[in-house]
Enzyme design. Structure first.
Site, mmCIF file in Angstrom:
data_model
loop_
_atom_site.group_PDB
_atom_site.id
_atom_site.type_symbol
_atom_site.label_atom_id
_atom_site.label_comp_id
_atom_site.label_asym_id
_atom_site.label_seq_id
_atom_site.Cartn_x
_atom_site.Cartn_y
_atom_site.Cartn_z
ATOM 1 N N HIS A 119 -2.049 -4.745 8.842
ATOM 2 C CA HIS A 119 -3.162 -5.691 8.856
ATOM 3 C C HIS A 119 -2.734 -7.033 9.403
ATOM 4 C CE1 HIS A 119 -6.119 -3.346 6.562
ATOM 5 N NE2 HIS A 119 -5.108 -2.920 5.833
ATOM 6 N N HIS A 164 -6.270 -2.237 0.511
ATOM 7 C CA HIS A 164 -5.204 -2.373 -0.485
ATOM 8 C C HIS A 164 -5.269 -3.742 -1.153
ATOM 9 C CE1 HIS A 164 -3.546 1.246 1.336
ATOM 10 N NE2 HIS A 164 -2.567 1.263 0.439
#
Length: 240
Positions: free
Chosen positions: A194, A152
């Site tokens: 993440h 992303h």
């Protein structure tokens, strides 16, 4: 070499878990030779883990900012590859001008390049996602169980630079485009998807990816066969 993260079951596949090997080698190096660099790297990994835990405030219903999780998931979707690919294909179908077609073909090239590079890196590094992450992400594939780098973040940085380079817009809108990329990256940490280093590296990688796309820019001059094939497909679809 057998993966160091797997059990002793002989049925498990033999793979190379580079991230775990790196950390074990770093620990071994630091234990036998506590040099400045080894100590620094261990400190950075420890800080990365600590910062990721502190910023993961939307990981679940019992998280401190659980009420913001739906908003973070909307932001997450805005940086997903599927809507960007779908919008690009729709644009290619709708727009018939040469300039728009050239722009969209290169955006498609950029999105596909990003998917390939991120997938290769994730499969090579094999860094596990944070423990608090919930695998409730939209449209995932096998490599999405790994964390490094953030796809992303790479996509948001690359698309932002693409937009800023090829669209004329007022300064406030330019700021919003940059903020969108940063917020997408931040949402990955807040959702527990993440670690901080995954996102920072992803943003830097996406910035570089656009430079690659710009260098290999596709146009009727550099890729005449591609544009001729697209023109033929458009004519065929109109005749149906």
């Amino acid at each position: 070499m057998r993966s160091l993260t797997e059990g002793t079951d002989s049925r498990e596949p033999y793979t190379l878990d580079i991230w775990l090997v790196f950390k074990m080698q770093l620990n071994k190096w630091a234990g036998t030779n506590p040099s400045f660099m080894a100590t620094l790297l261990r400190s950075l990994l420890a800080f990365d883990h600590w910062a990721s835990n502190q910023l993961g405030v939307c990981t679940g219903e019992d998280s401190p900012w659980a009420c913001a999780r739906p908003l973070m998931k909307i932001i997450e979707f805005s940086g997903h590859g599927v809507p960007w690919l779908a919008a690009t294909f729709c644009g290619l179908y709708v727009h018939s001008t040469l300039a728009a077609r050239e722009l969209l073909i290169n955006l498609l090239f950029a999105l596909v390049l990003d998917l390939i590079l991120v997938g290769l890196l994730k499969g090579l590094v094999k860094r596990k996602r944070p423990a608090d992450n919930k695998m409730d992400m939209f449209a995932t594939v096998s490599v999405d169980r790994y964390s490094f780098p953030s796809g992303h973040a790479t996509r948001a940085a690359m698309v932002s630079r693409f937009v800023l380079s090829h669209f004329t817009m007022a300064a406030p809108l330019q700021v919003l485009v940059v903020l969108w990329a940063l917020v997408v990256g931040m949402s990955r940490i807040m959702l527990g998807r993440h670690n901080v280093t995954d996102v920072i590296f992803g943003l830097a990688m996406g910035y570089v990816e656009y430079s690659v796309v710009e260098y290999f820019w596709l146009s009727p001059v550099t890729a005449p066969a591609l544009f001729a094939a697209w023109r033929a497909s458009k004519c065929f679809s109109h005749n149906l």
